[in-house]
Design a protein around this motif. Sequence first.
Motif, short mmCIF file in Angstrom:
data_model
loop_
_atom_site.label_atom_id
_atom_site.label_comp_id
_atom_site.label_asym_id
_atom_site.label_seq_id
_atom_site.Cartn_x
_atom_site.Cartn_y
_atom_site.Cartn_z
N TYR A 1 -4.90 -2.38 -2.61
CA TYR A 1 -4.91 -0.71 -2.98
C TYR A 1 -5.20 -0.57 -4.34
O TYR A 1 -4.85 -1.18 -5.38
CB TYR A 1 -3.44 -0.37 -2.63
CG TYR A 1 -3.18 1.07 -3.09
CD1 TYR A 1 -3.05 2.29 -1.78
CD2 TYR A 1 -2.61 1.41 -4.65
CE1 TYR A 1 -3.09 3.36 -2.53
CE2 TYR A 1 -2.57 2.69 -4.58
CZ TYR A 1 -2.79 3.91 -3.95
OH TYR A 1 -2.45 4.96 -4.06
N SER A 2 -5.90 0.70 -4.72
CA SER A 2 -5.96 0.89 -5.93
C SER A 2 -6.11 2.80 -6.13
O SER A 2 -6.75 3.21 -5.09
CB SER A 2 -7.15 0.41 -6.68
OG SER A 2 -8.54 0.84 -6.01
N ASN A 3 -5.74 3.11 -7.30
CA ASN A 3 -5.79 4.65 -7.43
C ASN A 3 -5.66 4.81 -8.78
O ASN A 3 -4.99 4.73 -9.66
CB ASN A 3 -4.50 5.17 -6.93
CG ASN A 3 -4.60 6.79 -7.14
OD1 ASN A 3 -5.62 7.26 -7.49
ND2 ASN A 3 -3.64 7.56 -6.22
N GLY A 4 -7.23 4.93 -9.32
CA GLY A 4 -7.46 5.04 -10.79
C GLY A 4 -8.79 4.12 -10.87
O GLY A 4 -9.22 3.46 -10.33
N VAL B 1 2.88 7.38 -6.75
CA VAL B 1 1.98 8.61 -7.16
C VAL B 1 2.31 10.08 -6.54
O VAL B 1 2.50 10.87 -7.16
CB VAL B 1 0.37 8.39 -6.83
CG1 VAL B 1 -0.68 9.46 -7.40
CG2 VAL B 1 0.08 7.02 -7.61
N GLU B 2 2.79 9.87 -5.17
CA GLU B 2 3.23 10.89 -4.57
C GLU B 2 4.45 11.56 -5.13
O GLU B 2 4.67 12.82 -5.12
CB GLU B 2 3.32 10.66 -2.95
CG GLU B 2 1.87 10.36 -2.23
CD GLU B 2 2.32 9.54 -0.83
OE1 GLU B 2 3.53 9.48 -0.65
OE2 GLU B 2 1.27 9.37 -0.35
N VAL C 1 -2.53 9.33 -13.73
CA VAL C 1 -3.62 8.66 -12.97
C VAL C 1 -4.78 9.94 -13.11
O VAL C 1 -5.89 9.42 -13.15
CB VAL C 1 -3.07 8.24 -11.60
CG1 VAL C 1 -4.47 8.14 -10.62
CG2 VAL C 1 -2.36 7.40 -11.53
N ALA D 1 -3.93 3.58 -14.07
CA ALA D 1 -4.14 3.44 -12.90
C ALA D 1 -3.03 2.49 -12.02
O ALA D 1 -2.36 1.89 -12.48
CB ALA D 1 -5.44 2.31 -12.73
N LYS E 1 0.59 -1.19 -0.02
CA LYS E 1 0.19 0.07 -0.16
C LYS E 1 1.00 1.10 -0.15
O LYS E 1 0.62 2.24 -0.97
CB LYS E 1 -0.95 0.05 1.16
CG LYS E 1 -1.95 -1.05 1.38
CD LYS E 1 -2.66 -1.01 2.64
CE LYS E 1 -3.84 -2.23 2.65
NZ LYS E 1 -4.56 -2.06 3.89
N ALA F 1 1.15 4.07 -3.04
CA ALA F 1 0.68 5.37 -2.83
C ALA F 1 2.10 6.43 -3.26
O ALA F 1 1.88 7.47 -3.58
CB ALA F 1 0.28 5.58 -1.41
#
Length: 219
Positions: free
Chosen positions: A212-215, A179-180, A189, A195, A172, A176
């Motif tokens: 975990y997912s972002n997108g 992307v940060e 994204v 994603a 996780k 994260a």
Amino acid sequence: MSGGEDGNINAVEAHHRTPSEAWIELMAGNARFVEASSSHPNQDAARRTSLLSQQHPFVMIFGCSDSRLAAEIIFDLGLGDAFVVRTAGHVIDNTALGSLEYGVEYLEVPLIIVLGHDSCGAVTATKDAVATGKMPAGFVRDLVERITPSVLASLRKDQNSSVNDMVEEHVKQTAARLVENSPIIANAVARQRTAVVGLTYRLDDGTADLVYSNGSIHQ
């Protein structure tokens, strides 16, 4: 998906998959692997020839270097399907991040997977270092230092955290952090071009679980 003419078409069209389409295809491959019905796609001479002057992988896999975590095998992939970056404990450094940015910026890959696994040796070494205060020698120390924040975060949630709990937390945090730390990945994204997904792999049954997912992906 197979070689031959279809392999040539797929090498071109993979470039146009959405994050959701890439996710569905990836997990379908893992399901085949778990069921011992892998199709071993895109592994023939025609597919190899179709990729001589171009590549359009539909997924980037940033995973642990563990020999039991062979990315193309556990997701039933072939030549040209996956752009793979691996470090022990899927630890981010500038080279790994640059490799992932290359895949987003130049190959327009629609899906980034951060792939951890249970019984991870690098996470176990970090857990031991945190418990004893003794750091390993050489550059292994650098790995442990980079994994330590994830181990400490897991212990803050539960003092009895297992190594596998720590692996999940590390996946996780790594996802994260991609992307940060990377404006290139963050922008992709935000534009829904890419994603970022975190998975933990179970050595006993071969299943990759979403943590975990972002997108935009569909489960």
